[in-house]
Write a protein that holds these residues in place. Structure first.
Motif, PDB file in Angstrom:
ATOM      1  N   ARG A 119       0.840  -1.213   0.000  1.00 60.40           N
ATOM      2  CA  ARG A 119       0.000   0.000   0.000  1.00 60.40           C
ATOM      3  C   ARG A 119       0.865   1.249   0.000  1.00 60.40           C
ATOM      4  N   HIS A 120       1.899   1.257   0.836  1.00 61.66           N
ATOM      5  CA  HIS A 120       2.762   2.432   0.914  1.00 61.66           C
ATOM      6  C   HIS A 120       3.433   2.700  -0.432  1.00 61.66           C
ATOM      7  N   GLN A 121       3.945   1.648  -1.068  1.00 58.58           N
ATOM      8  CA  GLN A 121       4.611   1.829  -2.355  1.00 58.58           C
ATOM      9  C   GLN A 121       3.612   2.277  -3.428  1.00 58.58           C
ATOM     10  N   THR A 122       2.404   1.743  -3.384  1.00 64.71           N
ATOM     11  CA  THR A 122       1.386   2.138  -4.365  1.00 64.71           C
ATOM     12  C   THR A 122       1.031   3.612  -4.221  1.00 64.71           C
ATOM     13  N   LEU A 123       0.772   4.044  -2.994  1.00 63.72           N
ATOM     14  CA  LEU A 123       0.413   5.442  -2.780  1.00 63.72           C
ATOM     15  C   LEU A 123       1.574   6.367  -3.122  1.00 63.72           C
ATOM     16  N   ARG A 124       2.796   5.935  -2.810  1.00 65.14           N
ATOM     17  CA  ARG A 124       3.957   6.770  -3.131  1.00 65.14           C
ATOM     18  C   ARG A 124       4.121   6.927  -4.635  1.00 65.14           C
ATOM     19  N   ARG A 125       3.970   5.810  -5.367  1.00 64.03           N
ATOM     20  CA  ARG A 125       4.151   5.865  -6.817  1.00 64.03           C
ATOM     21  C   ARG A 125       2.972   6.529  -7.521  1.00 64.03           C
ATOM     22  N   SER A 126       1.822   6.580  -6.857  1.00 61.95           N
ATOM     23  CA  SER A 126       0.647   7.211  -7.481  1.00 61.95           C
ATOM     24  C   SER A 126       0.667   8.726  -7.346  1.00 61.95           C
ATOM     25  N   LYS A 127       1.541   9.225  -6.492  1.00 59.67           N
ATOM     26  CA  LYS A 127       1.572  10.668  -6.245  1.00 59.67           C
ATOM     27  C   LYS A 127       2.311  11.383  -7.370  1.00 59.67           C
ATOM     28  N   LEU A 128       1.561  12.160  -8.122  1.00 60.11           N
ATOM     29  CA  LEU A 128       2.185  13.014  -9.113  1.00 60.11           C
ATOM     30  C   LEU A 128       2.815  14.202  -8.396  1.00 60.11           C
ATOM     31  N   PRO A 129       3.753  14.871  -9.025  1.00 55.66           N
ATOM     32  CA  PRO A 129       4.370  16.031  -8.363  1.00 55.66           C
ATOM     33  C   PRO A 129       3.440  17.232  -8.273  1.00 55.66           C
ATOM     34  N   PHE A 130       2.199  17.060  -8.721  1.00 57.89           N
ATOM     35  CA  PHE A 130       1.240  18.166  -8.689  1.00 57.89           C
ATOM     36  C   PHE A 130      -0.171  17.578  -8.640  1.00 57.89           C
ATOM     37  N   ARG A 131      -1.125  18.415  -8.354  1.00 57.39           N
ATOM     38  CA  ARG A 131      -2.540  18.096  -8.533  1.00 57.39           C
ATOM     39  C   ARG A 131      -3.156  19.219  -9.358  1.00 57.39           C
ATOM     40  N   VAL A 132      -4.174  18.890 -10.128  1.00 60.59           N
ATOM     41  CA  VAL A 132      -4.749  19.898 -11.022  1.00 60.59           C
ATOM     42  C   VAL A 132      -6.270  19.892 -10.927  1.00 60.59           C
ATOM     43  N   ARG A 133      -6.831  21.005 -11.339  1.00 64.66           N
ATOM     44  CA  ARG A 133      -8.267  21.134 -11.595  1.00 64.66           C
ATOM     45  C   ARG A 133      -8.437  21.882 -12.917  1.00 64.66           C
ATOM     46  N   ASN A 134      -9.453  21.474 -13.650  1.00 70.17           N
ATOM     47  CA  ASN A 134      -9.788  22.120 -14.928  1.00 70.17           C
ATOM     48  C   ASN A 134      -8.642  22.029 -15.934  1.00 70.17           C
TER      49      ASN A 134
END
Length: 665
Positions: A119-134
């Motif tokens: 779980r920790h590795q999955t969440l770490r690898r899923s984190k993009l260096p940013f989040r966006v809207r629109n």
């Protein structure tokens, strides 16, 4: 000790849960020594309830328990060690049930550790260096993390040893060995199933985009958007929510000629961002911010004056503007640090003079008067029939960042003011709208804040409830509003979407005020009803030295400022120009009746003419309107910035080394 616990967020509920958990472990140890299996089992159930509370409700205890070396894994092993100790106490070591329990504990421990790693590795690898809207990033191909994996944290999975523990207790209480065996198999099986379900998700993320690929994709989208103006917001995420500072500028930027982009520096603040059609990027790391393609941006607007601003200010091709989050006479509204900006935009002449008083710090040529485009929603006097029961909005400020800015009246005159208004000989309706940060720094102010709320709620209880039909309709509208806000983070919003959203807000506000009747008081500590809606429902305001005073002046209604220092009227108004057309409430609230009389009958308002003059001084002229002036200021600065750095050129933020290639002598 109490102050320390309050600072780290441990309240009375958390202390009770912590005490019960510690006592339960202690009593279980005693019951093991006494071989009291049934009492041990009952205490086990209590222990799991406290564990559930820690994982679900009192999350601050997770950090506290980890600090004292009593984290999740330690508590799980302690539970299971007590079960094995109970086997010893009951002389059941060596039985089949015992060995199944030992095997179940071992397997459960291994599988839960494996799950936590996956779980920790999955969440770490899923984190993009940013989040966006629109901003459409569908082409990035980043796999989603299933909600079940996000929600099933270790603190919840470790509770799955309940069948193992209860099965062992059932066997030791005289039941068949099958209880211990089945309990061990079930707990280990649950942990194994969770791990097996999480593993494919991790494998899919091993093939996901790298940070560099993600930045490249968002830059492709930014190149398509070609933003010209940036609203830049940063504020440490915590118990204090300051996103209102950014929210107040969204509509003004949506109506501008120039294409705007919103940049946040903390992901945690995004949940408080109002729905907007503007593209939004949240980028915490300075290196990732530096990698964003902002080559078309030439104007950056800053509602807050914080250290992380420097991460964007270093871009010399952009003109940097401090717009603030309200005009007030407080020291932060004329901070000498503001000289790092290219320009400072204020509402009117009052803001310019405020910076003039900071001698030798801010050049007057860098101060631009643009009005307050947010104030288009503020209305004037209510009709006479609505003023029969005058409405007073009490809007105290907060304690400030330090004692030099401690200007709140909440813990001095606030409580007496509300008591006088609620208990006076003539009916008065009270709207209590404190600063969002009130009570965050001073326990004394926090206690006064809670007492004011209690007084108002007690007065409303005597009026009886709002009609069930109106309550149900309000709840329905609020649910639709919150649903829209949640979905706004997941889809691209258009101008038409926002029209529908704001119509929903208008419907909620209309029903909220009309269903309550003319006598019901209101405590407003949520985002709705909005501050300006509270202004429109009131006839007079009582406040402190605060930016809400300048905003309220746009209504033309009377207002009063609390002065607990007992300054001379003229001196007080000289020190705080926003008080120039307001009534001053002295210690003991002297002058309150004059203020209420002005609210009931505008003809009796002797400060009305002065307020018209002060309104122009603080907020600028009515024509052209503030939105037009703000838009013109953005356009003008953008064009001037282009002269220095035409599109396609940028400034090198790193100066050349003068010793690398010295000029010939």
């Amino acid at each position: 000790m109490r102050g320390y616990l309050a600072r780290i967020g441990v309240d009375r509920t958390a202390l009770v849960v912590l005490a019960v958990m510690a006592l339960t472990f202690l009593l279980q140890t005693v019951e093991v020594a006494k071989a009291q299996v049934l009492l041990f089992g009952a205490l086990t159930l209590v222990l799991y309830v406290t564990e559930w509370l820690v994982s679900q409700r009192v999350t601050v205890l997770t950090k506290v328990l980890s600090r004292i070396r009593a984290g999740l894994t330690v508590r799980m092993l302690a539970r299971q060690a007590l079960v094995l100790a109970l086997y010893v106490s009951m002389d059941a070591v060596g039985t089949a049930a015992y060995w199944w329990t030992v095997g179940g504990i071992t397997a459960f421990f291994v599988f839960t550790l494996a799950y936590d790693l996956v779980r920790h590795q999955t969440l770490r690898r899923s984190k993009l260096p940013f989040r966006v809207r629109n901003i459409d990033l569908a082409g990035l191909g980043a796999p989603e993390v299933p909600e079940r994996l996000r929600s099933l944290s270790m603190s919840r999975l470790l509770l799955a040893d309940l069948p193992l523990v209860l099965g062992a207790v059932g066997f030791l209480a005289g039941g068949p060995a099958a209880l211990a065996i089945s309990g061990s198999v079930l707990s280990a099986g649950l942990a194994l199933i969770a791990t097996a379900a999480a593993l494919p998700v991790l494998l899919s993320h091993l093939r996901g985009p790298s940070d560099e690929e993600a930045i490249a994709e968002v830059n492709r989208r930014l190149a398509e958007i070609a933003p010209e103006v940036v609203l830049y917001f940063t504020f440490a995420v915590g118990r204090q929510n300051a996103v209102y500072q950014a929210n107040m500028w969204l509509e003004a930027l949506e109506r501008c000629d120039r294409r705007a982009l919103v940049i946040f520096r903390e992901h945690g603040n995004l949940r408080h961002l109002e729905p907007t059609s503007l593209p939004v990027v949240s980028v915490p790391r300075p290196d990732d911010l530096a990698a964003l393609d902002l080559s078309t941006v030439r104007v950056a607007l800053y509602p807050g004056n914080t250290g992380k601003n420097i991460h964007l200010i270093q871009r010399a091709e952009i003109k940097h503007v401090f717009v603030g989050h309200g005009d007030s006479d407080k020291l932060p509204s004329s901070n000498r640090v503001s000289r790092i900006f290219d320009e400072i935009w204020v509402a009117g002449r009052g803001g310019r003079d405020r910076y003039e008083r900071v001698r030798h710090a801010i050049d007057d040529r860098d101060v631009v008067e643009v009005g307050r485009p947010q104030l288009v929603a503020v209305k004037g006097h209510r009709p006479p029939e609505q003023r029969a029961v005058p409405t007073v909005i009490y809007a105290p400020t907060w304690e400030g960042v330090d004692d030099n800015n401690y200007l709140t009246s909440a813990d001095t005159a606030g409580l007496e003011l509300v008591e006088r208004l609620l208990g006076g000989p003539e009916p008065v309706r009270v709207i209590y709208k404190p600063h969002p940060l009130l009570g965050k720094r001073s326990p004394r102010a926090a206690a006064a804040h809670r007492r004011v709320i209690s007084l108002i709620e007690e007065a409303d209880d005597r009026l009886g409830p709002v009609s069930p039909e109106a309550t149900a309709r309000l709840a329905e509208l609020r649910g639709r509003i919150e649903t829209f806000q949640r979905e706004a983070a997941e889809r691209h919003l258009t101008a038409e979407d926002l029209v529908g959203y704001r119509e929903l807000l208008d419907q909620w506000h209309d029903l909220y005020w009309t269903s309550a009747g003319p006598l019901r008081h209101h405590v407003v500590t949520d985002s709705v009803p909005s501050l300006f809606s509270c202004f429109n429902e009131s006839d007079v305001m009582v406040s402190d030295i605060s930016s809400v005073v300048a905003d309220f002046i746009a209504s033309g209604k009377p207002y009063a400022i609390v002065d607990m220092q007992g300054e001379d009227d003229d001196e007080f108004r000289r020190l705080f120009p926003s008080a120039g057309a307001g009534y001053v409430l002295r210690p003991g609230l002297a002058g309150l009746e004059t203020v209420l009389a002005a609210a009931r009958e505008p003809e009796a308002d002797r400060m009305a003419e002065r307020r018209a003059v002060l309104k122009r001084y603080l907020l600028g002229p009515d024509e052209p309107d503030s939105q037009t002036r703000f838009n013109a200021a953005v356009n003008d600065l953008y064009e001037r910035a282009l002269l220095d750095f035409p599109l396609g050129t940028t400034a090198d933020p790193i100066p050349a080394d003068p010793f690398r290639d010295p000029a010939p002598l």
